[in-house]
Design an enzyme around this catalytic site. Structure first.
Site, short mmCIF file in Angstrom:
data_model
loop_
_atom_site.label_atom_id
_atom_site.label_comp_id
_atom_site.label_asym_id
_atom_site.label_seq_id
_atom_site.Cartn_x
_atom_site.Cartn_y
_atom_site.Cartn_z
N GLU A 296 4.52 -3.96 9.46
CA GLU A 296 3.81 -2.51 9.66
C GLU A 296 2.44 -2.60 8.79
O GLU A 296 2.28 -3.05 7.84
CB GLU A 296 4.71 -1.49 8.77
CG GLU A 296 4.37 0.00 9.27
CD GLU A 296 3.32 0.46 8.30
OE1 GLU A 296 2.23 0.53 8.97
OE2 GLU A 296 3.56 0.91 7.38
N CYS A 330 -0.50 4.81 5.10
CA CYS A 330 -0.84 4.16 6.48
C CYS A 330 -0.40 5.32 7.46
O CYS A 330 -1.04 5.29 8.73
CB CYS A 330 -0.01 3.00 7.06
SG CYS A 330 1.83 3.49 6.39
#
Length: 526
Positions: A296, A330
Site C-alpha cells: 500500500e 495516505c
C-alpha cells in the site's frame, strides 16, 4: 506455549468495531492524563533488538524524538546489522514448520488475547502515539482502536478460512481445498499509523501460520517495541517473530532479498514500495518460490464537491480529510475539486474554517493539529508550500507554525491547474490544493488525473451523479457524502489502485488470503 493457550476456542461472537474514547468524559480525560504522565516518565529508555526471542545490543543506537519537542528522546534503540538481519530470516524459517502446524483455532485465540491486552493498555498506547508519532488524543485513540479491530477481525477470518466452503464432489471422489501458510514474511510498516498498520500486517501473517521479521519505521521504533511486548504476553512464541530496527539500506534490502523470505507486506511511499517490488521480483540462488508482495503506497486523494450539495457539510468533510493528523494519512484529501457554480462560496467558507484550527504540541488536547513527523518532512512540506504559492492563490496558512516542534500551518492554495506539481505530487502534509471544475464530468476527469488511486469522495445530492461516480471515479476506496479518511475495519476494506499499491484490501474478508496458499486434494474413494 501454556496449555490454556493451546486449547481450541469456540467461534467468537460477531465482529464489532472497537469504540473510540470520548475525551469529553472526565474519566477518560483523567485516564489519558495519567497515561501521559506515566509514559513521559519512561521516555529515553534503551531498547534491545529481538531476534527470534533473543535480546541483542549492538551499541549503535537510533534515537527516536518527540516531534512536538525534538529535544526530548522518546527511546534509544539498538540498530541491527546485516548479519543479524540475515540471522532473523533464517531463524524464522527454522521455526516456521512448528508454528505453521499449530491449529488455526489456537492461533486465533492467541490473537484475541492480544486484542484484550491492547484494550487493557489502550491509554498507555495512546500516550506513546502522542509522544513518538505526534498524534493528537483522538487520532492516537483511533489508531489503537484500529489495532484492536485488526486483531479481532483477523482472528475471526482465520477461523472462517480454517473451514473453507465445500467443493463440488465428483462421483467416486472426495474433493477438498484447504489453506496453508506461506513461510517467512517481512513486515515493513509506516510511521503514520505506527501501531494499527504494523499490528494489522503482522497479526494477519502470524494468525495465518507464518513467521515474521518486522522492520519498523525509524521514526516510531518505541511503539514497535511496545507491540512486541503485547505479542509475547498474548502467547505468540518468541521464535515466531523478530523485531529489527535499522535502515532500509542496511537491514531492509537484506531481509527482502533473502532467498528464504516468502513474502513482503509493506506500507509506505511509492518510491520505497516500487523498490521492494523490484528487489522481490528477482529470484536469488536457492529460492524456491516467486515472492509475494503486498503493498500500500499512498495517494493523491481528491474530494469532488458538486454544486448540488450542502456546501457547509462539504467544507467540513474536506477540512477533516485534509488536516486530520496533519495531512499525514495516505487517505488524506490533498485535492478539492469544486464545481464552478459554488467555487467561491466553498473557498471562502473553507478559509474561515481552516483559520480556526489550532496547531501545537499533541499532548495538549486543545490542539486540532500536532507536529509533522520530523524535520525532513517539515522542510519538504514547506518547500511544496512555496511551489504552491507560485502555482496558485494562497488562501490559508503558508508557513511554519510557532513552537519548538515540527509545526506547519494548515495550508490551502486555490485556483490550481491539474498539471501543477501540488495537484499531482504526494506532499504528505497539511497542504490542500483547490481546483475549479466546469461541471461534474470535468470534476471526475480531474479527480482521475493522477497516477494514484487510493481514496476519494464525492459530495452531491444527485443520485445520477452518485451512480456516475461509482462507475467512473477510479479509486480503491470511494466515499459518498462523507470524508475520505477513517476507513473502518470490516466495513471499508482498504487498498488502492495504480501506484497506490496492490489493492490488498486490509480489514476485509479477502485480506488473509494474501498470507495463505490454497491446496486442492482429490482422493479416489470408489
Amino acid at each position: 506455549m501454556s496449555s490454556s493457550i493451546a486449547e481450541p476456542v469456540k467461534a467468537p461472537a460477531a465482529f464489532v468495531n472497537e469504540p473510540v474514547a470520548d475525551f469529553s468524559k472526565p474519566s477518560n480525560r483523567e485516564a489519558m492524563e495519567r497515561a501521559l504522565r506515566e509514559v513521559h516518565s519512561q521516555l529515553g529508555r534503551e531498547y534491545d533488538l529481538l531476534i527470534a526471542g533473543r535480546h541483542e545490543r549492538t551499541g549503535d543506537l537510533l534515537k527516536s524524538l518527540n516531534p512536538s519537542k525534538p529535544s526530548e528522546i522518546v527511546g534509544s534503540h539498538n540498530k541491527a546489522t546485516a548479519a543479524l538481519a540475515k540471522e532473523a530470516v533464517e531463524a524464522a524459517h527454522a521455526y516456521y514448520p512448528q508454528w505453521g502446524a499449530v491449529p488455526p483455532e489456537t492461533r486465533a485465540q492467541i490473537l484475541l488475547r492480544a486484542a484484550a491486552l491492547f484494550r487493557e493498555r489502550k491509554f498507555e498506547f495512546d500516550a506513546w502515539l502522542v509522544y513518538e508519532a505526534g498524534k493528537t488524543w483522538p487520532e492516537a485513540d483511533a489508531d489503537v482502536s484500529e489495532a484492536i479491530d485488526f486483531c479481532e477481525y483477523y482472528a475471526r477470518q482465520m477461523l472462517r478460512l480454517a473451514k473453507p466452503d465445500p467443493l463440488v464432489q465428483l462421483p467416486g471422489e472426495k474433493d477438498e481445498l484447504f489453506y496453508l501458510p506461506l513461510g517467512v514474511g517481512v513486515i515493513v510498516p509506516p510511521w503514520n499509523f505506527p501501531l494499527a498498520i504494523m499490528v494489522g500486517m503482522t497479526t494477519a501473517a502470524l494468525v495465518a501460520g507464518n513467521t515474521v521479521v518486522i522492520k519498523p519505521s525509524s521514526d516510531t521504533p518505541t511503539i514497535a517495541a511496545k507491540f512486541a511486548e503485547v505479542l509475547l504476553d498474548a502467547g505468540f512464541p518468541p521464535q515466531s517473530f523478530s523485531m529489527l530496527v535499522g535502515s532500509g539500506s542496511v537491514v531492509g534490502d537484506v531481509i527482502v532479498e533473502h532467498p528464504l523470505t516468502r513474502f513482503i507486506a509493506f506500507t509506505g511511499s511509492k518510491e520505497v514500495g516500487l523498490r521492494i517490488n523490484e528487489l522481490a521480483a528477482k529470484p536469488r540462488k536457492g529460492q524456491l518460490w516467486i515472492k509475494r508482495v503486498v503493498a500500500e503506497m499512498g495517494g493523491k486523494d481528491a474530494i469532488v464537491v458538486d454544486k448540488e450539495t450542502d456546501v457547509d457539510v462539504a467544507v467540513k468533510g474536506v477540512m477533516w480529510s485534509a488536516f486530520g493528523y496533519q495531512g499525514q494519512k495516505c487517505s488524506a484529501c490533498s485535492r478539492a475539486i469544486v464545481d464552478a457554480a459554488i467555487y467561491d462560496e466553498f473557498v471562502d467558507k473553507l478559509r474561515t474554517q481552516v483559520a480556526a484550527l489550532k496547531v501545537g504540541p499533541s499532548d495538549d488536547s486543545g490542539n486540532y493539529m500536532g507536529p509533522v513527523i520530523n524535520e525532513g518532512a517539515m522542510k519538504s512540506i514547506l518547500d511544496y508550500v512555496e511551489i504552491g504559492k507560485q502555482e496558485g492563490r494562497l488562501v490559508a496558512g503558508g508557513s511554519r507554525a510557532p513552537g519548538d516542534g515540527y509545526f506547519v500551518q494548515p495550508t490551502v492554495i486555490a485556483d490550481i491547474d491539474s498539471k501543477a506539481r501540488i495537484f499531482q505530487e504526494e506532499i504528505f502534509g497539511p497542504v490542500l490544493a483547490v481546483a475549479k471544475a466546469r461541471d461534474f464530468d470535468h470534476a471526475l476527469e480531474l479527480a482521475n488525473d493522477s497516477e494514484y488511486g487510493l481514496t476519494g469522495a464525492v459530495y452531491t445530492d444527485n443520485r445520477e451523479k452518485i451512480r456516475q461516480a461509482r462507475e467512473q471515479f477510479f479509486v480503491g476506496n470511494l466515499y459518498i457524502n462523507r470524508k475520505c479518511t477513517g476507513a473502518m475495519v470490516g466495513a471499508h476494506p482498504f487498498g488502492g489502485f495504480n501506484m497506490s499499491g496492490t489493492d490488498s484490501k486490509a480489514g476485509g474478508p479477502d485480506y488473509l488470503l494474501q498470507f495463505l496458499q490454497a491446496k486442492s486434494i482429490a482422493e479416489k474413494i470408489s
